[in-house]
Design an enzyme around this catalytic site. Structure first.
Site, short mmCIF file in Angstrom:
data_model
loop_
_atom_site.label_atom_id
_atom_site.label_comp_id
_atom_site.label_asym_id
_atom_site.label_seq_id
_atom_site.Cartn_x
_atom_site.Cartn_y
_atom_site.Cartn_z
N GLN A 43 0.85 -1.19 0.00
CA GLN A 43 0.00 0.00 0.00
C GLN A 43 0.88 1.25 0.00
O GLN A 43 1.77 1.40 0.84
CB GLN A 43 -0.87 -0.03 1.26
CG GLN A 43 -1.34 1.32 1.79
CD GLN A 43 -2.43 1.95 0.94
OE1 GLN A 43 -2.13 2.77 0.09
NE2 GLN A 43 -3.66 1.56 1.17
N LEU A 66 -20.49 3.45 4.05
CA LEU A 66 -21.31 3.74 2.88
C LEU A 66 -20.70 3.19 1.59
O LEU A 66 -21.41 2.95 0.62
CB LEU A 66 -21.52 5.25 2.75
CG LEU A 66 -22.19 5.93 3.97
CD1 LEU A 66 -22.34 7.42 3.72
CD2 LEU A 66 -23.54 5.30 4.25
N GLU A 85 -8.25 0.94 2.99
CA GLU A 85 -7.61 0.61 4.27
C GLU A 85 -8.03 1.57 5.38
O GLU A 85 -8.17 1.18 6.54
CB GLU A 85 -6.09 0.61 4.13
CG GLU A 85 -5.38 0.21 5.43
CD GLU A 85 -3.89 0.03 5.28
OE1 GLU A 85 -3.18 0.10 6.30
OE2 GLU A 85 -3.42 -0.19 4.13
N GLU A 118 -6.11 5.12 -6.44
CA GLU A 118 -7.14 5.52 -5.47
C GLU A 118 -6.60 6.60 -4.54
O GLU A 118 -7.26 7.59 -4.26
CB GLU A 118 -7.62 4.32 -4.66
CG GLU A 118 -8.84 4.65 -3.82
CD GLU A 118 -8.87 3.97 -2.47
OE1 GLU A 118 -9.95 3.92 -1.87
OE2 GLU A 118 -7.81 3.52 -1.98
#
Length: 280
Positions: A43, A66, A85, A118
Site C-alpha cells: 500500500q 457507505l 484501508e 485511489e
C-alpha cells in the site's frame, strides 16, 4: 471534473471494474469478518493520522460504511485490501465485526496500481509516499514512464520530479512526510551539500520556498572550469552522440594513452533503451 481527474477516474475504473460486468460485482460483494482482512504491505500510503481515523470512525458509527472496501482473496479465509484501508482501520476503532467488501481478482501489479490511483485521486499520499509508489511500479512492474503517466493522469515531468525527492537524506524525507516542510521546499534542497541543515532552518525560521531557493543558490557547489578540449575529441563526441542519440563525453588521462567515455541519459526509459542496445 477537469481533464486530469477524468483520466484518473478512467484509470481507477478500469482497474477496479469487473472483468465481465456490474452483475459480477453483485456476485462478489459480501460482508467479510474484519479479522480475515489484512493490510496490503505494498500500500503506497504508510501514514494514517489518528485524528483522521477517529473522525471517520465517528462517521461510520453514525452512518455505517457507505462505500465497500475492495479486496482480493489471498487464501481461503484471508483477504488483502486493495482500496479502503482507512475505512478498515476506522471500522476496527468502532468495533465492527464485519465490513462490506467487493472481492476482485487482481495480480500484484494490478493491486499496486489500483491502490496508487485511489490514493492519488483522493489526495491521500504525501509526496514521499507518492515518490516511493512511482519508483516501485517503475522498477517492479516493467511499466514505462509513458504507461504510468497515462495510467494515473500525471505528466512524465511530475513523476520524474517527484521521484527525485528520494535523492534527499532520510531526515529531510521525514520532515516532508510529517508536513514540516513542503514539496517545494524539498525540491529546492535537491543537490545542495548542506541540505539537512537548510531543512532545519526552514522549520525553525519558517522560511518560504522563494527564500530557500534564493539561499540554496549560494550553497550549490561551484563547478570547476572545464579544460578546453582538443577539437578532434569534440568532433568524436559529436559523431558518437549523433550515432547513439545520447550526449557523450570523452576523457583522456594526462598521458593520453587511456581514458573513459561517459554517456548521459535523461530518464530511465533512455537507460533501458541503451542497455537493450548494448546487450545486442
Amino acid at each position: 471534473m477537469n481533464k486530469e481527474n477524468s483520466k484518473l477516474g478512467r484509470g481507477l475504473s478500469s482497474l477496479l471494474s469487473s472483468k465481465k460486468n456490474n452483475e459480477q460485482d453483485s456476485k462478489t460483494f459480501k460482508k467479510i469478518n474484519i479479522s480475515s482482512i489484512i493490510a496490503n504491505s505494498d500500500q503506497p500510503r504508510k501514514r494514517f493520522g489518528k485524528e483522521e481515523i477517529e473522525d471517520l470512525a465517528a462517521s461510520i458509527k453514525s452512518q455505517g460504511i457507505l462505500q465497500p472496501i475492495v479486496v482480493r482473496q489471498k487464501e481461503e479465509n484471508a483477504f488483502e485490501i486493495i482500496a479502503g484501508e482507512r475505512r478498515w482501520r476506522a471500522a476496527q476503532v468502532v468495533g465492527l465485526h464485519e465490513v462490506p467488501a467487493i472481492i476482485k481478482e487482481m495480480n500484484d501489479d494490478e493491486a499496486i496500481q489500483a491502490a496508487l490511483i485511489e490514493n492519488i485521486q483522493r489526495e491521500n499520499l504525501n509526496p514521499v509516499e507518492e515518490a516511493k509508489a512511482y519508483q516501485k511500479i517503475l522498477k517492479d512492474s516493467g511499466v514505462t514512464y509513458e504507461n504510468l503517466s497515462s495510467l494515473i493522469g500525471k505528466s512524465r515531468s511530475h513523476i520524474s520530479n517527484t521521484i527525485r525527492l528520494l535523492e534527499l537524506d532520510e531526515t529531510i524525507l521525514n520532515y516532508v512526510e510529517e508536513g514540516k516542510i513542503s514539496m517545494g521546499h524539498a525540491r529546492a534542497l535537491i543537490g545542495v551539500p548542506n541540505a539537512t541543515e537548510l531543512a532545519k532552518d526552514i522549520i525553525n525560521k519558517k522560511l518560504s520556498v522563494r527564500e530557500i531557493e534564493k539561499n540554496t543558490s549560494n550553497h550549490k557547489t561551484k563547478k570547476p572550469k572545464k579544460n578546453l578540449k582538443d577539437p578532434n575529441i569534440l568532433n568524436l563526441e559529436k559523431e558518437l552522440s549523433e550515432k547513439i542519440g545520447l550526449k557523450t563525453s570523452i576523457y583522456f588521462n594526462d598521458q593520453g594513452s587511456s581514458g573513459s567515455i561517459t554517456l548521459y541519459y535523461s530518464d530511465l526509459d533512455q537507460l533501458d533503451d541503451l542497455m537493450k542496445r548494448l546487450k545486442k
